[in-house]
Design a protein around this motif. Structure first.
Motif, PDB file in Angstrom:
ATOM      1  N   ARG A   1       0.796  -1.224   0.000  1.00 24.54           N
ATOM      2  CA  ARG A   1       0.000   0.000   0.000  1.00 24.54           C
ATOM      3  C   ARG A   1       0.831   1.277   0.000  1.00 24.54           C
ATOM      4  O   ARG A   1       0.303   2.364   0.228  1.00 24.54           O
ATOM      5  N   ASP A   2       2.122   1.164  -0.265  1.00 24.99           N
ATOM      6  CA  ASP A   2       2.954   2.361  -0.270  1.00 24.99           C
ATOM      7  C   ASP A   2       2.500   3.384  -1.304  1.00 24.99           C
ATOM      8  O   ASP A   2       2.678   4.588  -1.122  1.00 24.99           O
ATOM      9  N   TRP A   3       1.936   2.908  -2.397  1.00 24.72           N
ATOM     10  CA  TRP A   3       1.495   3.807  -3.461  1.00 24.72           C
ATOM     11  C   TRP A   3       0.464   4.814  -2.959  1.00 24.72           C
ATOM     12  O   TRP A   3       0.361   5.920  -3.504  1.00 24.72           O
TER      13      TRP A   3
ATOM     14  N   ARG B   1       1.694   8.174  -2.155  1.00 28.16           N
ATOM     15  CA  ARG B   1       2.217   8.967  -3.264  1.00 28.16           C
ATOM     16  C   ARG B   1       1.137   9.367  -4.257  1.00 28.16           C
ATOM     17  O   ARG B   1       1.355  10.239  -5.095  1.00 28.16           O
TER      18      ARG B   1
END
Length: 487
Positions: free
Chosen positions: A474-476, A479
């Motif tokens: 879920r890092d996106w 961003r």
């Protein structure tokens, strides 16, 4: 799906794996306002938009067909005004993905970007097949030159690939020349019709609302007209490659819409007058595109000029859609919302090279598989109408994002007219038009269009939940909505 996820206070640029010293950004500062404007105008596809909707709209709305274009213009203007505000603050190649991710949240941003990306990836397939079929029918019927439609379509898609691969500058040069030519031809034919009218003479009956007949047919004609306008938003896709995205993209969004709105209304009126308002049933039922018939009568066999303009228009919209689709894929991929490989930039041409290959492969596959099984014209009608239904949730989500973005993050710029009234009015119009266009369902294969649009949505939800919302993936989300390469 949740509606919000707080964005980090400081943007965190994504790291895109590439070769050492390879560029990670597109070619900034390479096009001016005219180029950004032509990107939008070309994706709208002026002559195809009017020459191949006038018969259908006349069949559905009769003499009131010019009003369907005017109504579609008003709806699109209500959408474009708030969109221009978002474009000024968020000049990103991600376009709708960035707008909705910043305004609502990354989950809805992904769905919006996915819908738009899928649609514009596929549109060149439909347009290439359609234009190829026009070329085949006209050249075979009049000159006995019987090359199959798919051969023309493949040539067009190869040209689109070459332009997208080599860079934005060559694409825009193509678009400027081709688009100006087709606009001159379209206006020329319409004005000739006004000066040499058919049965019924010159009149303004088409602009009288009292002549609107069956409401279902009128609304279905508006749906098709809205699709004929769509593309004005694509200026956002090339914003990062323009010299001044903050100023150029909003101007191109509004300017392209106003320009084409005037073009469509004048052309619809002129074509009907030139044909003869006393004989519009023959226009609606004409087995040959009315523009060809009119050009042969008014220009002494000049339909070849219309054919050249239509090929220009078809190729132009394919190039523009290839540009906007590959930039959307790039904008999503660099945040991690799509596979990072799609964010790879060519070291020399500074184009999203992997996205170009993927888009071109999909377009060729859909064009050949769909066109050979359904027929080129049916493929165009199906995918074109499905595209309209895809635009409805995209625009509605963008309207919600507009309100939230300016109400929460830029209260000093918040406007009741631009950020409340326009979004509410356009949302109501989109929902009404969408409902009226499917009750009752249109004929085969267009009746499959709503289901096809729903399939795009379901596939997007599957990718979101199966790939992007898994633990550790879920890092996106942190961003999404950021502008990692805009300074």
């Amino acid at each position: 799906m949740g509606t919000t996820a707080d964005q980090p206070a400081t943007p965190t640029p994504p790291t895109v794996p590439q070769a050492p010293d390879a560029p990670t950004n597109l070619q900034a500062g390479s096009i001016g306002l005219a180029g950004v404007l032509m990107q939008s105008v070309a994706q709208i596809s002026p002559t195809l938009g009017i020459f191949y909707t006038i018969a259908f709209n006349t069949g559905q709305a009769g003499v009131s067909a010019p009003l369907t274009y005017l109504a579609a213009f008003v709806v699109c203007l209500l959408i474009a005004v708030p969109m221009a505000g978002l474009a000024q603050h968020l000049p990103s190649a991600g376009g709708f993905y960035t707008y909705v991710a910043r305004g609502i949240g990354p989950r809805w941003g992904f769905i919006t970007g996915w819908l738009y990306a899928v649609m514009v990836v596929i549109v060149p397939a439909a347009l290439a097949a359609f234009t190829g079929a026009i070329l085949h029918d006209e050249l075979d019927g009049k000159y006995g030159f019987g090359l199959p439609w798919w051969a023309y379509a493949l040539v067009m898609l190869v040209v689109c690939f070459a332009c997208a691969y080599r860079g934005i500058v060559i694409s825009i040069r193509f678009l400027v020349v081709m688009t100006m030519f087709e606009i001159v031809v379209g206006l020329g034919l319409a004005m000739t019709g006004l000066f040499d009218p058919g049965p019924g003479g010159v009149n303004a009956t088409g602009f009288n609302p009292a002549h609107i007949g069956d409401s279902s047919g009128f609304f279905l004609a508006i749906v098709l007209s809205i699709f004929a306008f769509t593309g004005f938003e694509s200026a956002a896709a090339v914003g990062e490659e323009s010299r001044d995205p903050v100023r150029f993209v909003p101007r191109a969004i509004i300017g392209s819409l106003v320009l084409i709105g005037a073009f469509y209304v004048v052309c619809a009126w002129g074509l009907q007058i030139g044909w003869g308002t006393s004989n519009l049933g023959a226009l609606a039922d004409s087995p040959t595109a009315p523009a060809f018939v009119l050009a042969d009568r008014l220009w002494n066999g000049g339909s070849i000029i219309v054919l050249i303009a239509l090929v220009n228009s078809g190729l132009g919209v394919c190039i523009a859609c290839t540009t906007s689709s590959t930039r959307t894929l790039f904008g999503m991929a660099r945040t991690g919302a799509l596979p990072r490989g799609l964010a790879q930039v060519h070291p020399v041409h500074r184009t999203p090279v992997t996205a170009v290959f993927v888009q071109s492969a999909i377009a060729v596959t859909v064009c050949l598989a769909g066109g050979l099984s359904l027929g080129a014209y049916n493929l165009f009608n199906l995918l074109g109408t499905a595209g309209t239904f895809v635009y409805i949730p995209i625009f509605i989500l963008m309207n919600i994002a507009v309100f939230r973005f300016f109400h929460r993050k830029h209260r000093e710029e918040f406007s009741v007219l631009a950020h409340v009234i326009c979004p509410l009015a356009s949302t109501a119009a989109l929902l009404t038009i969408g409902w009226k266009s499917i009750v009752p369902l249109p004929d085969w294969p267009v009746r499959l269009a709503p289901a096809l649009a729903a399939t795009y949505l379901v596939l997007g939800a599957v990718v979101l939940f199966a790939r992007n919302l898994r633990p550790g993936k879920r890092d996106w989300m942190g961003r999404a909505g950021e502008l990692p390469d805009i300074t």
